[in-house]
Design an enzyme around this catalytic site. Structure first.
Site, PDB file in Angstrom:
ATOM      1  N   TYR A   2      11.308  -1.865  -4.005  1.00  0.00           N
ATOM      2  CA  TYR A   2      12.059  -1.476  -3.035  1.00  0.00           C
ATOM      3  C   TYR A   2      13.464  -1.525  -2.462  1.00  0.00           C
ATOM      4  O   TYR A   2      13.086  -2.419  -1.527  1.00  0.00           O
ATOM      5  CB  TYR A   2      11.830  -0.167  -2.779  1.00  0.00           C
ATOM      6  CG  TYR A   2      10.427   0.638  -2.592  1.00  0.00           C
ATOM      7  CD1 TYR A   2      10.305   0.802  -4.189  1.00  0.00           C
ATOM      8  CD2 TYR A   2       9.751   1.408  -2.433  1.00  0.00           C
ATOM      9  CE1 TYR A   2       9.031   1.411  -4.886  1.00  0.00           C
ATOM     10  CE2 TYR A   2       8.419   1.987  -2.388  1.00  0.00           C
ATOM     11  CZ  TYR A   2       8.582   1.968  -4.153  1.00  0.00           C
ATOM     12  OH  TYR A   2       7.429   2.385  -4.679  1.00  0.00           O
ATOM     13  N   PHE A  21       5.233  11.247  -5.816  1.00  0.00           N
ATOM     14  CA  PHE A  21       5.619  12.016  -6.095  1.00  0.00           C
ATOM     15  C   PHE A  21       5.138  13.651  -6.019  1.00  0.00           C
ATOM     16  O   PHE A  21       5.410  14.489  -6.363  1.00  0.00           O
ATOM     17  CB  PHE A  21       5.938  12.267  -7.326  1.00  0.00           C
ATOM     18  CG  PHE A  21       7.411  11.463  -7.682  1.00  0.00           C
ATOM     19  CD1 PHE A  21       8.699  11.614  -6.676  1.00  0.00           C
ATOM     20  CD2 PHE A  21       7.871  10.322  -8.450  1.00  0.00           C
ATOM     21  CE1 PHE A  21       9.144  10.274  -7.149  1.00  0.00           C
ATOM     22  CE2 PHE A  21       8.333   9.570  -8.933  1.00  0.00           C
ATOM     23  CZ  PHE A  21       9.195   9.499  -7.904  1.00  0.00           C
TER      24      PHE A  21
END
Length: 303
Positions: free
Chosen positions: A83, A228
C-alpha cells in the site's frame, strides 16, 4: 446518518456475538478492526484495489482517522507493504507509535508493485524476508504482530513461501502468521508447516464464495479477516433487503452488514476501512447491533 446505538439489547447468549477473539490463542483483540488501505491516494475499486500508490494528499486527515479509530476501541489495524509502496505502514507508525499495549498491527508481504496499476505476487523467500525487514523499520517495531502472505505466488512452492515466514517467526521477528485469498486446502498445507493464526479473504453478506474457509477457520480457531466487508449492489441500496433489516434494528446498512459478519462466526474480525471520521464512527456502531433469529435467517439468505 449514524444510527443512535448506545446499548445493545438483551438477547440470548447464543445470539450475542463475542466481543473479542484471541488471535493465535494468546493475543486478544476486539472483533472490529480497521483496514488502513483506504488511507491512500484516491478511490479503491472492487475487486482490484488500485491505485493505492501514494500516501494520502490529506495526510493530517488520515492521521486523525487512525488515532480516532484507536480512541473508539480498535485493537487491530491492518496494512501492507504494497500500500503506497510502504507509505501506508509509515502513516500507521506516524499516527500511532508508540503503540498502545492492546493494539495489534497487522501487515502483509508477497506482492510487488512495479507500476501504479500492477499487483504482482512475488513469493521468493529472500524477497519475503527482505520485505519483512522493511516493514519492521517502517512500523518501528522489533516484532511484527501479524505478518500475512498477501498472495500466494504460483511460481514458488507454497512450502517455500510459508517456510520463509516460519523462519522469521523462529527468529522472533514475527509473532503470528497469516494468509490471504486462500482455499481450505492451502490453509491445511500451510498449517502443516507453521501455525496459521489468521486468514484474510474477500467476504461479505452478499459475497459468500469463501463460506467453506470461514467454517474451516471457525473449527480450527483461526481468525478470519474479511476484506471489502460491506455489501455492494442492490442489497445495500435504500429499500434493499439489507436496508430493510437494518431499519428494523435501528442501524444503517453498513452497520447491519458488519454486524452480520460478527454474528456469522466467533472467529470473524471485520476490518472496514474509511478515510472519513463520520463513517468510522458509524462502522464502530456495528458492535452494538443485534439480530433476532428471523432477521439472521433473512440476512443469511442474501446472496
Amino acid at each position: 446518518m449514524t444510527a443512535p446505538h448506545t446499548q445493545a439489547p438483551d438477547l440470548p447468549d447464543a445470539l450475542a456475538p463475542r466481543p473479542t477473539f484471541a488471535l493465535g490463542g494468546r493475543t486478544p483483540v476486539r472483533r472490529l478492526g480497521f483496514g488502513a488501505m483506504r488511507l491512500a491516494d484516491g478511490p479503491v475499486p472492487v475487486p482490484h484495489p488500485s491505485p493505492v500508490w501514494r500516501p494520502p494528499a490529506r495526510r493530517d486527515n488520515a492521521l486523525r482517522v487512525l488515532r480516532r479509530a484507536v480512541e473508539l476501541g480498535v485493537e487491530l489495524v491492518d496494512t501492507a507493504d504494497a500500500y503506497a509502496l510502504g507509505g501506508n505502514e509509515e502513516l500507521v507508525a506516524e499516527a500511532l507509535h508508540p503503540y498502545p499495549e492492546r493494539l495489534l498491527i497487522a501487515t502483509k508481504c508477497g506482492v510487488a508493485r512495479p507500476s501504479r496499476d500492477e499487483w504482482v505476487p512475488l513469493g521468493r523467500p529472500e524477497y519475503l524476508r527482505q520485505q519483512a525487514e522493511l516493514s519492521l523499520r517502517r512500523l518501528r517495531v522489533d516484532t511484527l504482530g501479524l505478518l500475512q502472505l498477501h498472495r500466494l505466488d504460483p511460481q514458488v512452492p507454497l512450502a517455500d513461501q510459508v517456510g520463509a515466514l516460519k523462519r522469521l517467526r523462529d527468529e522472533g521477528k514475527v509473532e503470528h502468521i497469516g494468509l490471504s485469498e486462500v482455499s481450505v486446502r492451502q490453509i491445511e498445507e500451510a498449517s502443516a508447516i507453521v501455525p496459521i493464526a489468521a486468514v484474510q479473504n474477500q467476504y461479505n453478506v452478499a459475497d459468500r464464495r469463501h463460506d467453506a474457509v470461514v467454517d474451516h477457520c471457525a473449527r480450527h480457531g483461526i481468525a478470519f479477516l474479511p476484506f471489502f466487508p460491506m455489501a455492494l449492489g442492490d442489497h445495500a441500496r435504500p429499500g434493499g433487503r439489507l436496508g430493510r433489516v437494518a431499519e428494523r434494528v435501528g442501524a444503517t446498512p453498513a452497520q447491519a452488514a458488519l454486524a452480520w459478519l460478527l454474528h456469522r462466526s466467533p472467529t470473524v474480525l471485520p476490518i472496514p476501512g474509511t478515510s472519513s471520521e463520520e463513517h468510522l464512527v458509524e462502522n464502530m456502531g456495528a458492535l452494538n447491533v443485534r439480530f433476532d433469529e428471523t432477521q439472521l435467517r433473512e440476512l443469511d439468505s442474501l446472496t
